[in-house]
Design a protein around this motif. Structure first.
Motif, mmCIF file in Angstrom:
data_model
loop_
_atom_site.group_PDB
_atom_site.id
_atom_site.type_symbol
_atom_site.label_atom_id
_atom_site.label_comp_id
_atom_site.label_asym_id
_atom_site.label_seq_id
_atom_site.Cartn_x
_atom_site.Cartn_y
_atom_site.Cartn_z
ATOM 1 N N TYR A 72 20.083 -6.087 74.700
ATOM 2 C CA TYR A 72 19.451 -4.784 74.890
ATOM 3 C C TYR A 72 18.722 -4.618 76.219
ATOM 4 O O TYR A 72 18.601 -3.503 76.727
ATOM 5 C CB TYR A 72 18.510 -4.508 73.713
ATOM 6 C CG TYR A 72 19.237 -4.618 72.400
ATOM 7 C CD1 TYR A 72 20.111 -3.627 71.983
ATOM 8 C CD2 TYR A 72 19.107 -5.760 71.599
ATOM 9 C CE1 TYR A 72 20.819 -3.738 70.798
ATOM 10 C CE2 TYR A 72 19.817 -5.887 70.411
ATOM 11 C CZ TYR A 72 20.668 -4.872 70.013
ATOM 12 O OH TYR A 72 21.377 -4.997 68.842
ATOM 13 N N GLY A 73 18.242 -5.717 76.811
ATOM 14 C CA GLY A 73 17.503 -5.605 78.052
ATOM 15 C C GLY A 73 18.373 -5.159 79.210
ATOM 16 O O GLY A 73 18.080 -4.159 79.882
ATOM 17 N N VAL A 74 19.460 -5.879 79.468
ATOM 18 C CA VAL A 74 20.321 -5.537 80.599
ATOM 19 C C VAL A 74 20.984 -4.178 80.379
ATOM 20 O O VAL A 74 21.203 -3.418 81.341
ATOM 21 C CB VAL A 74 21.365 -6.646 80.847
ATOM 22 C CG1 VAL A 74 22.428 -6.675 79.765
ATOM 23 C CG2 VAL A 74 21.986 -6.514 82.229
ATOM 24 N N LYS A 75 21.267 -3.841 79.134
ATOM 25 C CA LYS A 75 21.816 -2.515 78.824
ATOM 26 C C LYS A 75 20.812 -1.430 79.191
ATOM 27 O O LYS A 75 21.179 -0.403 79.796
ATOM 28 C CB LYS A 75 22.179 -2.427 77.347
ATOM 29 C CG LYS A 75 22.831 -1.113 76.929
ATOM 30 C CD LYS A 75 23.266 -1.198 75.474
ATOM 31 C CE LYS A 75 24.035 0.059 75.054
ATOM 32 N NZ LYS A 75 23.170 1.246 74.971
ATOM 33 N N SER A 76 19.552 -1.644 78.858
ATOM 34 C CA SER A 76 18.511 -0.668 79.178
ATOM 35 C C SER A 76 18.295 -0.541 80.679
ATOM 36 O O SER A 76 18.120 0.562 81.206
ATOM 37 C CB SER A 76 17.199 -1.066 78.486
ATOM 38 O OG SER A 76 16.172 -0.144 78.779
ATOM 39 N N VAL A 77 18.328 -1.672 81.391
ATOM 40 C CA VAL A 77 18.207 -1.626 82.852
ATOM 41 C C VAL A 77 19.359 -0.820 83.443
ATOM 42 O O VAL A 77 19.163 0.013 84.341
ATOM 43 C CB VAL A 77 18.174 -3.044 83.449
ATOM 44 C CG1 VAL A 77 18.252 -2.986 84.967
ATOM 45 C CG2 VAL A 77 16.902 -3.781 83.028
ATOM 46 N N GLY A 78 20.566 -1.039 82.946
ATOM 47 C CA GLY A 78 21.720 -0.294 83.426
ATOM 48 C C GLY A 78 21.578 1.201 83.187
ATOM 49 O O GLY A 78 21.936 2.019 84.050
ATOM 50 N N THR B 276 27.547 -3.843 83.354
ATOM 51 C CA THR B 276 26.449 -4.694 82.906
ATOM 52 C C THR B 276 26.883 -5.480 81.676
ATOM 53 O O THR B 276 27.727 -5.019 80.897
ATOM 54 C CB THR B 276 25.183 -3.880 82.576
ATOM 55 O OG1 THR B 276 25.436 -3.011 81.451
ATOM 56 C CG2 THR B 276 24.751 -3.033 83.761
ATOM 57 N N GLY B 277 26.306 -6.654 81.497
ATOM 58 C CA GLY B 277 26.621 -7.494 80.348
ATOM 59 C C GLY B 277 25.612 -8.615 80.244
ATOM 60 O O GLY B 277 24.780 -8.800 81.142
ATOM 61 N N VAL B 278 25.673 -9.368 79.169
ATOM 62 C CA VAL B 278 24.690 -10.430 78.938
ATOM 63 C C VAL B 278 24.940 -11.625 79.858
ATOM 64 O O VAL B 278 24.020 -12.126 80.502
ATOM 65 C CB VAL B 278 24.692 -10.867 77.464
ATOM 66 C CG1 VAL B 278 23.709 -12.026 77.247
ATOM 67 C CG2 VAL B 278 24.336 -9.690 76.556
ATOM 68 N N THR B 279 26.182 -12.072 79.943
ATOM 69 C CA THR B 279 26.511 -13.311 80.646
ATOM 70 C C THR B 279 27.693 -13.100 81.585
ATOM 71 O O THR B 279 28.668 -12.434 81.231
ATOM 72 C CB THR B 279 26.853 -14.416 79.628
ATOM 73 O OG1 THR B 279 25.716 -14.635 78.781
ATOM 74 C CG2 THR B 279 27.221 -15.728 80.322
ATOM 75 N N ALA B 280 27.617 -13.713 82.764
ATOM 76 C CA ALA B 280 28.684 -13.577 83.768
ATOM 77 C C ALA B 280 29.843 -14.505 83.445
ATOM 78 O O ALA B 280 30.229 -15.372 84.230
ATOM 79 C CB ALA B 280 28.135 -13.852 85.157
ATOM 80 N N SER B 281 30.429 -14.323 82.285
ATOM 81 C CA SER B 281 31.582 -15.118 81.851
ATOM 82 C C SER B 281 32.839 -14.613 82.540
ATOM 83 O O SER B 281 32.870 -13.517 83.119
ATOM 84 C CB SER B 281 31.748 -14.997 80.336
ATOM 85 O OG SER B 281 32.048 -13.647 79.995
ATOM 86 N N GLN B 282 33.915 -15.402 82.442
ATOM 87 C CA GLN B 282 35.190 -14.961 83.006
ATOM 88 C C GLN B 282 35.659 -13.687 82.321
ATOM 89 O O GLN B 282 36.241 -12.797 82.965
ATOM 90 C CB GLN B 282 36.242 -16.059 82.858
ATOM 91 C CG GLN B 282 37.559 -15.737 83.561
ATOM 92 C CD GLN B 282 37.410 -15.662 85.074
ATOM 93 O OE1 GLN B 282 36.931 -16.596 85.699
ATOM 94 N NE2 GLN B 282 37.803 -14.531 85.655
ATOM 95 N N ALA B 283 35.400 -13.566 81.023
ATOM 96 C CA ALA B 283 35.822 -12.361 80.300
ATOM 97 C C ALA B 283 35.134 -11.121 80.845
ATOM 98 O O ALA B 283 35.766 -10.059 80.975
ATOM 99 C CB ALA B 283 35.528 -12.520 78.812
ATOM 100 N N VAL C 64 29.173 -3.606 78.885
ATOM 101 C CA VAL C 64 30.312 -4.235 78.199
ATOM 102 C C VAL C 64 29.768 -5.386 77.359
ATOM 103 O O VAL C 64 29.141 -6.319 77.886
ATOM 104 C CB VAL C 64 31.351 -4.754 79.205
ATOM 105 C CG1 VAL C 64 32.449 -5.517 78.472
ATOM 106 C CG2 VAL C 64 31.942 -3.607 80.008
ATOM 107 N N ASP C 65 29.970 -5.314 76.073
ATOM 108 C CA ASP C 65 29.463 -6.342 75.157
ATOM 109 C C ASP C 65 30.596 -7.312 74.827
ATOM 110 O O ASP C 65 31.479 -7.012 74.022
ATOM 111 C CB ASP C 65 28.936 -5.682 73.884
ATOM 112 C CG ASP C 65 28.197 -6.660 72.993
ATOM 113 O OD1 ASP C 65 27.863 -7.755 73.472
ATOM 114 O OD2 ASP C 65 27.951 -6.330 71.811
ATOM 115 N N ILE C 66 30.580 -8.481 75.475
ATOM 116 C CA ILE C 66 31.557 -9.530 75.196
ATOM 117 C C ILE C 66 31.093 -10.291 73.958
ATOM 118 O O ILE C 66 30.027 -10.897 73.953
ATOM 119 C CB ILE C 66 31.702 -10.498 76.385
ATOM 120 C CG1 ILE C 66 32.100 -9.751 77.661
ATOM 121 C CG2 ILE C 66 32.711 -11.585 76.049
ATOM 122 C CD1 ILE C 66 33.448 -9.088 77.633
#
Length: 253
Positions: free
Chosen positions: A227-233, A42-49, A247-249
């Motif tokens: 925090y939202g997507v982390k909590s959902v995960g 899980t992460g905030v944005t679907a970046s390449q990283a 994963v916090d990019i």
């Protein structure tokens, strides 16, 4: 330990109710990958990283707040977007994204989670705002100066905060909208709130804050929406037989 893609999507759609919210992008499964899911990143944005990290961790699915296919953007899969999609397909990774549904959820949502992170009291959605939960309000507990509130936010989010207002003034009530919610500052002022917190600032936001006599804090789009997507995960991991890793990019914006 594993779940089917269908099981995971049924769980998420039941939790987040994407069909109840009009949004700027498709919510749910955006890129189809493996049918069987053992590990989710899980992460905030679907970046390449984030995609590269998911590949390294042998993830079968990525769950994000900021996915792809936004209204008004060029739909062709070339350049940066093409590279991202090719990596997902090559490694059979599902991309799952929920935007506003993760912002407004009453327990796992970005706004609810940010209020808890900042230790506010009497947290609740600001009435009459649609979708419900797009703006939250609360109390700081013991009254503090606006300058101390700035330091409080900075400490909890781990970053510098922009504040507009008299640092010696007393703040009792706060409202907030994570991410790019600066456009809601007038609604917060109309509700008689002392301070408004969001992720970003626009040029006109400062003038509005001054003229409506409301404290304004820009605390970072990424920082307020971790925090939202982390909590959902975490809820997925406690409810389904699958491993989940946040994963916090780093992103200073």
């Amino acid at each position: 330990m594993a779940v089917s893609r269908q099981q995971l999507m049924a769980f998420l759609d039941d939790l987040l109710q994407p069909n109840q919210i009009k949004d700027y992008c498709p919510n749910g499964l955006q890129v189809e990958g493996a049918e069987t899911i053992n590990h989710i990143v899980t992460g905030v944005t679907a970046s390449q990283a984030l995609i590269d990290c998911a590949i390294e961790k042998n993830a079968d699915a990525i769950l994000v707040h900021h996915g792809y296919f936004w209204k008004g953007e060029n739909p062709v899969l070339v350049g940066m977007k093409g590279r991202r999609i090719r990596h997902l397909f090559r490694h059979d990774i599902n991309l799952i994204a929920y935007h506003l549904p993760i912002d407004v959820h009453p327990q796992q949502g970005n706004n609810a989670q940010l209020g808890q992170c900042l230790c506010f009291e009497n947290i609740a959605p600001l009435p009459m705002m649609k979708p419900e939960g797009i703006i939250y309000r609360g109390e700081v507990g013991e009254a503090m100066t606006a300058g101390n509130l700035k330091a409080h936010i900075a400490t909890h989010l781990g970053r510098d905060i922009l504040h507009e207002g008299n640092e010696q003034a007393i703040v009792n009530t706060v409202a907030w909208c994570t991410g790019g919610g600066q456009g809601y500052i007038e609604q917060a002022a109309e509700a008689g709130i002392d301070a408004f917190i969001t992720g970003e600032v626009s040029e006109q936001t400062i003038h509005i804050a001054r003229e409506l006599n409301i404290h304004f804090y820009a605390a970072g789009h990424h920082a307020t929406e971790r925090y939202g997507v982390k909590s959902v995960g975490e809820l997925i991991a406690s409810s389904l037989p699958v491993s989940v890793e946040f994963v916090d990019i780093d992103n200073p914006a």
